[in-house]
Design a protein around this motif. Sequence first.
Motif, PDB file in Angstrom:
ATOM      1  N   LEU A 245       0.846  -1.202   0.000  1.00 41.56           N
ATOM      2  CA  LEU A 245       0.000   0.000   0.000  1.00 41.56           C
ATOM      3  C   LEU A 245       0.880   1.250   0.000  1.00 41.56           C
ATOM      4  N   PRO A 246       0.476   2.313  -0.763  1.00 38.39           N
ATOM      5  CA  PRO A 246       1.243   3.556  -0.717  1.00 38.39           C
ATOM      6  C   PRO A 246       1.278   4.107   0.708  1.00 38.39           C
ATOM      7  N   LEU A 247       2.425   4.661   1.091  1.00 41.86           N
ATOM      8  CA  LEU A 247       2.575   5.149   2.470  1.00 41.86           C
ATOM      9  C   LEU A 247       1.699   6.373   2.711  1.00 41.86           C
ATOM     10  N   PHE A 248       1.349   6.568   3.963  1.00 39.64           N
ATOM     11  CA  PHE A 248       0.465   7.672   4.348  1.00 39.64           C
ATOM     12  C   PHE A 248       1.324   8.823   4.868  1.00 39.64           C
ATOM     13  N   ASP A 249       0.936  10.037   4.510  1.00 41.68           N
ATOM     14  CA  ASP A 249       1.710  11.202   4.915  1.00 41.68           C
ATOM     15  C   ASP A 249       1.179  11.712   6.254  1.00 41.68           C
ATOM     16  N   LEU A 250       1.851  11.367   7.343  1.00 40.95           N
ATOM     17  CA  LEU A 250       1.409  11.773   8.681  1.00 40.95           C
ATOM     18  C   LEU A 250       2.243  12.983   9.094  1.00 40.95           C
ATOM     19  N   ALA A 251       1.740  14.160   8.800  1.00 40.37           N
ATOM     20  CA  ALA A 251       2.430  15.425   9.121  1.00 40.37           C
ATOM     21  C   ALA A 251       3.884  15.365   8.672  1.00 40.37           C
ATOM     22  N   GLY A 252       4.084  14.977   7.418  1.00 38.03           N
ATOM     23  CA  GLY A 252       5.430  14.981   6.853  1.00 38.03           C
ATOM     24  C   GLY A 252       6.155  13.651   6.991  1.00 38.03           C
ATOM     25  N   GLU A 253       5.708  12.809   7.914  1.00 41.36           N
ATOM     26  CA  GLU A 253       6.372  11.513   8.095  1.00 41.36           C
ATOM     27  C   GLU A 253       5.621  10.452   7.293  1.00 41.36           C
ATOM     28  N   LYS A 254       6.357   9.631   6.563  1.00 41.33           N
ATOM     29  CA  LYS A 254       5.710   8.582   5.765  1.00 41.33           C
ATOM     30  C   LYS A 254       5.485   7.352   6.652  1.00 41.33           C
ATOM     31  N   VAL A 255       4.225   6.989   6.850  1.00 41.85           N
ATOM     32  CA  VAL A 255       3.939   5.830   7.717  1.00 41.85           C
ATOM     33  C   VAL A 255       3.039   4.846   6.981  1.00 41.85           C
TER      34      VAL A 255
END
Lengths: 262, 226
Positions: free
Chosen positions: B135-145
């Motif tokens: 799955l494409p990573l999620f952008d959590l306030a600039g951090e890729k999670v």
Amino acid sequence: MNLNLHLKVWRQASPNAKGSFQDIEARDIPDHASFLEMMDIVNERLIADGKEPVAFDHDCREGICGMCSMVINGRPHGPERATTTCQLHMRKFRNGDTIWIEPFRARAFPVMKDLMVDRSAFDRIMAAGGFVSVRTGAPQDANALPIGKEVADAAMDAAACIGCGACVASCKNASAMLFVSAKIGQLNALPQGQPEKHRRTLGMVRQMDKEGFGNCTNQYECEAACPKDVSRTWIASMNKDFAVASGREALLASARERSEGD
Amino acid sequence: MRFLSSSIGKKIVVALTGLVLVGFVFGHMIGHLLMFAGPAAYNEYAHFLHTVGHGMGIWVARSVVFGSIIVHVLFTIQLTKQNRAARAEPYGYQHTQVASKSSRVMIISGLTLLSFFIYHILHFTVRVWHGFNQLPLFDLAGEKVFDAYQMMIKGFSFPLVTGFYILSMVFLCSHLSHGVASIPQTLGLNTEASGKLFKKLGLAFAFLILAGFSVVPLAINMGLVK
Ligand code: FES
């Protein structure tokens, strides 16, 4: 009024024989007869016909000795709450009823004959700690040992257990924990029982396990079947007492090992 | 140890491990409900779980839960075997006075839950199906999670999977309805009054868990959470 009943009675010639249900017509049974008197009438007729009477346990016939047993329509001591088989009256049944009569069933209570089972496992559990050791001699004054009313009442409730084994018979797991906990609880509650409290708890629980009874699964069929209304809370107390006694035993053992090592 | 080979010792261990699992199930359900707070909140929560204590936290929690399950299952299997053996010959006339249906099928509901647990771990923790790890990573306030939110949406987009999950939660509800109230009794904490109270609390808890775990997959299936 008299009743005509269809009985389905468990017949088993000896401990190792294969048993089965026998259909017996019990005609003209007075409704004021007790359940055991009904069985007496049936047996007299069987004997008159030259047949083998049904073997069943009984003694006091007034609900205090714990000898009578039988599972009546799937319930130890029959359908009446807090009533032994000997105190159960035939007026609780209806004309034309079919009544299933079987022995208490548990591996630890082997059938001896028909409806009689061997309950000596209970005696061995009692011998493992169900007593208070006292030196013989003149009894002390009863008032020398004050006991609080709540404690005395609770111990009396536990002491109501007549050791019949209905708890084992009704339990889905043939567990004896209601009986054992009542006996442990009665003595552990009282000051006279304190000196041997831990030894008693460990001894009786271990003997219970050794006899091949099942384990309580907190369903409380035992309490519902108990002819003396012994409460499930005794089982909770026993669990706690056993945990404490086991912990104490382990601590003492490790302390002993350490002192021997020195 | 002698305590563990005794009937009551085993029962106490089953109650204690059960208590751990009750706590876990409750926490897990609360975490689940964050699905309704949106992708950012859910992913932040998931990220937190995976990084707390420099990533050690989750392994400590996993070991405690796994250990509890293994001990709980092994001991209950032993106890159940003994219980079956203790009543060698069944009654000709079977009668039950007070034991609930749930209390009589604990071993069945329990083992079903065990198989569900294994499936669930493979599904969402090891992620062997559906390519969740790609799955494409999620952008959590600039951090890729990792996008745990999307994984949930995808995971529950099959009605069959949702159905199996909810069925398992019904088994869990049944198991808890007897199990929770049994804990204080086995641990020796029950009095007449507390026994009745715990019975009600146990039932309420069981249905709370059923509701809490069912609403998320249902909401996803009905398109309420995307
Ligand atoms: S015969 Fe004594 S209790 Fe029934």
